[in-house]
Design a protein around this motif. Structure first.
Motif, PDB file in Angstrom:
ATOM      1  N   ASP A  18     -10.252  41.715  -4.950  1.00 58.37           N
ATOM      2  CA  ASP A  18     -10.992  42.401  -6.390  1.00 58.37           C
ATOM      3  C   ASP A  18     -10.957  41.610  -7.561  1.00 58.37           C
ATOM      4  N   GLY A  19     -12.313  41.758  -7.798  1.00 54.85           N
ATOM      5  CA  GLY A  19     -12.955  40.686  -9.107  1.00 54.85           C
ATOM      6  C   GLY A  19     -12.363  39.016  -9.506  1.00 54.85           C
ATOM      7  N   VAL A  20     -12.333  38.159  -8.701  1.00 55.19           N
ATOM      8  CA  VAL A  20     -12.475  37.200  -9.082  1.00 55.19           C
ATOM      9  C   VAL A  20     -13.865  36.548  -8.893  1.00 55.19           C
ATOM     10  N   ARG A  22     -16.417  37.821  -9.636  1.00 53.85           N
ATOM     11  CA  ARG A  22     -17.019  38.249 -11.215  1.00 53.85           C
ATOM     12  C   ARG A  22     -16.249  37.942 -12.339  1.00 53.85           C
ATOM     13  N   ARG A  23     -15.169  37.624 -12.186  1.00 47.71           N
ATOM     14  CA  ARG A  23     -14.266  36.607 -13.536  1.00 47.71           C
ATOM     15  C   ARG A  23     -14.653  36.004 -14.013  1.00 47.71           C
ATOM     16  N   TRP A  24     -15.109  34.404 -13.029  1.00 51.19           N
ATOM     17  CA  TRP A  24     -15.344  33.224 -13.723  1.00 51.19           C
ATOM     18  C   TRP A  24     -16.921  33.514 -13.997  1.00 51.19           C
ATOM     19  N   ARG A  25     -17.618  34.451 -12.695  1.00 51.19           N
ATOM     20  CA  ARG A  25     -19.236  34.507 -13.625  1.00 51.19           C
ATOM     21  C   ARG A  25     -19.395  34.890 -15.094  1.00 51.19           C
ATOM     22  N   LYS A  26     -18.254  36.234 -15.623  1.00 57.06           N
ATOM     23  CA  LYS A  26     -18.330  36.916 -16.124  1.00 57.06           C
ATOM     24  C   LYS A  26     -18.784  35.501 -17.728  1.00 57.06           C
ATOM     25  N   LYS A  27     -17.188  35.149 -17.476  1.00 53.99           N
ATOM     26  CA  LYS A  27     -16.736  34.322 -18.764  1.00 53.99           C
ATOM     27  C   LYS A  27     -18.264  32.693 -18.526  1.00 53.99           C
TER      28      LYS A  27
END
Length: 140
Positions: A18-20, A22-27
């Motif tokens: 969950d969230g992995v 999305r997390r790098w894409r957001k950064k």
């Protein structure tokens, strides 16, 4: 006025915690979004119809690859979809492919080595590389 280059954010989505994904894409978007147009495949939501949307998902992703000037690739693990997008972008379309990976060179898949233009050890180094080499400076 110069048109901004487009960057496709390529990397595993299926079977990610969950969230992995999305997390790098957001950064990446935070680091590059001011100077580039970001094409994020996760902007589309197919969760309610995953089974009957496979062809649609792939075609949208391939369209993003065609539209992009550069691919930014999270090569954190072997992923069929990521490898296919990298091959298509590099081999078929001649795109510049910048990857970041925790793997040592000797641990990298030969296909990823061959079809990624550059593999760097972190997202920060990859976004720095892209900013350094692809932001068009206007001469005033």
């Amino acid at each position: 006025m110069m048109e901004k280059k487009k960057i496709y954010l390529c990397g595993p989505i299926m079977h990610e915690e969950d969230g992995v994904a999305r997390r790098w894409r957001k950064k990446a978007h935070e680091d590059l979004g001011h100077n580039f147009i970001i094409l994020d495949p996760m902007r589309r939501n197919f969760k309610d119809r995953e089974v009957d949307s496979s062809n649609e998902i792939v075609e949208f992703d391939l369209q993003d690859v065609r539209d992009a000037d550069i691919l930014l690739v999270n090569y954190c693990k072997n992923s069929v979809g990521t490898a296919m997008e990298v091959f298509y972008a590099s081999h078929d379309l001649g795109k510049f492919v910048v990857a970041f990976s925790p793997f040592e060179y000797r641990e990298c898949n030969p296909w990823m080595i061959r079809f990624c233009t550059k593999i760097l050890p972190s997202l920060d180094e990859a976004t720095r590389y892209i900013r350094e080499h692809f932001i068009i400076q206007q001469i005033v």
